[in-house]
Design a protein around this motif. Structure first.
Motif, mmCIF file in Angstrom:
data_model
loop_
_atom_site.group_PDB
_atom_site.id
_atom_site.type_symbol
_atom_site.label_atom_id
_atom_site.label_comp_id
_atom_site.label_asym_id
_atom_site.label_seq_id
_atom_site.Cartn_x
_atom_site.Cartn_y
_atom_site.Cartn_z
ATOM 1 N N LEU A 7 5.366 3.207 -9.208
ATOM 2 C CA LEU A 7 4.403 2.327 -9.857
ATOM 3 C C LEU A 7 3.074 3.032 -10.133
ATOM 4 N N GLN A 8 2.649 3.906 -9.246
ATOM 5 C CA GLN A 8 1.395 4.603 -9.489
ATOM 6 C C GLN A 8 1.489 5.505 -10.712
ATOM 7 N N THR A 9 2.592 6.221 -10.845
ATOM 8 C CA THR A 9 2.786 7.084 -12.002
ATOM 9 C C THR A 9 2.888 6.264 -13.279
ATOM 10 N N ALA A 10 3.551 5.106 -13.180
ATOM 11 C CA ALA A 10 3.640 4.217 -14.338
ATOM 12 C C ALA A 10 2.253 3.744 -14.758
ATOM 13 N N PHE A 11 1.427 3.399 -13.788
ATOM 14 C CA PHE A 11 0.069 2.950 -14.088
ATOM 15 C C PHE A 11 -0.729 4.047 -14.786
ATOM 16 N N GLU A 12 -0.617 5.271 -14.320
ATOM 17 C CA GLU A 12 -1.331 6.388 -14.938
ATOM 18 C C GLU A 12 -0.894 6.589 -16.389
ATOM 19 N N SER A 13 0.389 6.453 -16.646
ATOM 20 C CA SER A 13 0.895 6.627 -18.007
ATOM 21 C C SER A 13 0.478 5.470 -18.911
ATOM 22 N N MET A 14 0.482 4.258 -18.372
ATOM 23 C CA MET A 14 0.146 3.080 -19.163
ATOM 24 C C MET A 14 -1.313 3.063 -19.585
ATOM 25 N N THR A 15 -2.187 3.670 -18.797
ATOM 26 C CA THR A 15 -3.615 3.645 -19.091
ATOM 27 C C THR A 15 -4.096 4.872 -19.854
ATOM 28 N N ALA A 16 -3.233 5.818 -20.118
ATOM 29 C CA ALA A 16 -3.644 7.079 -20.733
ATOM 30 C C ALA A 16 -3.563 7.027 -22.255
ATOM 31 N N THR A 17 -4.517 7.687 -22.916
ATOM 32 C CA THR A 17 -4.478 7.869 -24.365
ATOM 33 C C THR A 17 -4.436 9.345 -24.748
ATOM 34 N N VAL A 18 -4.622 10.222 -23.758
ATOM 35 C CA VAL A 18 -4.548 11.669 -23.969
ATOM 36 C C VAL A 18 -3.407 12.206 -23.134
ATOM 37 N N THR A 19 -2.486 12.913 -23.755
ATOM 38 C CA THR A 19 -1.326 13.454 -23.061
ATOM 39 C C THR A 19 -1.709 14.724 -22.307
ATOM 40 N N THR A 20 -1.389 14.756 -21.015
ATOM 41 C CA THR A 20 -1.619 15.943 -20.198
ATOM 42 C C THR A 20 -0.344 16.273 -19.439
ATOM 43 N N PRO A 21 -0.198 17.522 -18.978
ATOM 44 C CA PRO A 21 1.017 17.895 -18.237
ATOM 45 C C PRO A 21 1.217 17.086 -16.958
ATOM 46 N N HIS A 59 11.244 -2.074 -10.868
ATOM 47 C CA HIS A 59 10.690 -2.495 -9.589
ATOM 48 C C HIS A 59 10.684 -4.014 -9.457
ATOM 49 N N LEU A 60 10.253 -4.699 -10.514
ATOM 50 C CA LEU A 60 10.174 -6.153 -10.444
ATOM 51 C C LEU A 60 11.560 -6.786 -10.355
ATOM 52 N N PHE A 88 0.836 -1.204 0.000
ATOM 53 C CA PHE A 88 0.000 0.000 0.000
ATOM 54 C C PHE A 88 0.872 1.257 0.000
ATOM 55 N N GLY A 89 1.900 1.261 0.846
ATOM 56 C CA GLY A 89 2.778 2.425 0.912
ATOM 57 C C GLY A 89 3.553 2.629 -0.365
ATOM 58 N N LEU A 90 4.003 1.542 -0.974
ATOM 59 C CA LEU A 90 4.776 1.639 -2.219
ATOM 60 C C LEU A 90 3.934 2.219 -3.344
ATOM 61 N N PHE A 91 2.657 1.847 -3.384
ATOM 62 C CA PHE A 91 1.809 2.285 -4.485
ATOM 63 C C PHE A 91 1.138 3.635 -4.229
ATOM 64 N N PHE A 92 0.649 3.855 -3.001
ATOM 65 C CA PHE A 92 -0.132 5.052 -2.723
ATOM 66 C C PHE A 92 0.639 6.157 -2.007
ATOM 67 N N VAL A 93 1.544 5.810 -1.107
ATOM 68 C CA VAL A 93 2.194 6.809 -0.258
ATOM 69 C C VAL A 93 3.491 7.327 -0.861
ATOM 70 N N LEU A 94 4.280 6.447 -1.457
ATOM 71 C CA LEU A 94 5.583 6.853 -1.980
ATOM 72 C C LEU A 94 5.514 7.932 -3.055
ATOM 73 N N PRO A 95 4.582 7.865 -4.039
ATOM 74 C CA PRO A 95 4.559 8.899 -5.084
ATOM 75 C C PRO A 95 4.418 10.326 -4.562
ATOM 76 N N PRO A 96 3.432 10.626 -3.684
ATOM 77 C CA PRO A 96 3.351 12.007 -3.194
ATOM 78 C C PRO A 96 4.548 12.416 -2.339
ATOM 79 N N LEU A 97 5.135 11.457 -1.608
ATOM 80 C CA LEU A 97 6.318 11.782 -0.816
ATOM 81 C C LEU A 97 7.485 12.170 -1.717
ATOM 82 N N LEU A 98 7.706 11.390 -2.760
ATOM 83 C CA LEU A 98 8.789 11.725 -3.692
ATOM 84 C C LEU A 98 8.479 13.004 -4.453
ATOM 85 N N GLY A 99 7.169 13.263 -4.695
ATOM 86 C CA GLY A 99 6.777 14.475 -5.402
ATOM 87 C C GLY A 99 7.138 15.746 -4.662
#
Length: 257
Positions: A211-225, A240-241, A189-200
């Protein structure tokens, strides 16, 4: 002899995985949150379209919108399945029996990786395609749907299903490393949900390799900032793996049971 023991280890791990109640419960939770919430999100977008601002309409992603809310819980459920497939035997002490039956611990580890990863991949693809088609049916009433052959759509759907396997194997690795279900799930849970905002808060560039940021990019078809470049998504998952599974494999071989 090695080939026979490898097939035996695979058969044994598959039997364990499909006969444990937690497998069906976690997959049912993943299906419910992914498909139902994804379809409802698409329907709500179609209903609210007239009230959206032009800026929000411009950044609307008709594919990723269905892969947002519910899928975050779904991939965490599948990650929990990975944790349980590794850590439960340590908690019950059955891991001793497993290693006695198959003294080559590397074969046990490989068998768990293959059975858990392939099951998660198959379920992930089924859920991602089901959610996509149901979501597009909701959006079609407002002509917001996009066909599977549109640029980036098939890639996003396939990679969404692939990410299920990534989280399942991440959970499996953490289960072997921590060997306690509660601790491994908390770490997942911490690796997926907590680590991204902490590193941000430290560096946006560092947060892109989560991993959360990777998931967002992998599922996107419209590029946003707000989205990291899709080119870093698969390398992030592979990194990671490699680190987690490599660490888990080393500990399995060197630790006492």
């Amino acid at each position: 002899m090695t080939a026979l023991t490898t097939r035996g280890a695979l058969a044994s791990e598959w039997i364990k995985l499909r006969t444990v109640r937690s497998t069906y419960l976690t997959l049912l939770l993943a299906a419910a949150t992914a498909v139902l919430v994804g379809t409802l999100d698409a329907a709500s977008a179609a209903d609210a379209w007239d009230s959206w601002t032009p800026e929000r309409r411009a950044t609307f992603d008709p594919v990723r919108y269905g892969f947002s809310g519910g899928f975050y819980l779904a991939v965490l459920a599948v990650g929990t399945l990975g944790v349980l497939s590794a850590s439960t035997e340590y908690g019950t002490g059955l891991i001793r029996t497993t290693f006695t039956a198959t003294p080559r611990r590397r074969q046990v580890f490989t068998a768990k990786v293959l059975t858990t990863g392939l099951l998660a991949l198959a379920c992930g693809q089924l859920l991602s395609f089901t959610t996509y088609f149901l979501g597009q049916a909701q959006l079609a009433a407002r002509h917001l749907d996009v066909p599977l052959g549109a640029p980036g759509v098939l890639r996003a759907v396939l990679q969404t299903g692939l990410f299920f396997a990534v989280l399942a194997l991440t959970g499996l690795a953490l289960g072997f490393i921590v060997r306690r279900p509660a601790g491994a799930v908390a770490l997942l849970f911490g690796l997926f949900f907590v680590l991204p905002p902490l590193l941000g808060t430290i560096s946006d560039r560092a947060a892109r390799w989560t991993l959360q940021t990777a998931f967002e990019s992998m599922t996107a078809t419209v590029t946003t900032p707000n989205h990291a470049p899709s080119a870093t998504a698969l390398p992030t998952c592979a990194l990671h793996l490699t680190v987690l599974l490599g660490t888990a494999a080393l500990l399995v071989r060197r630790r006492d049971v």
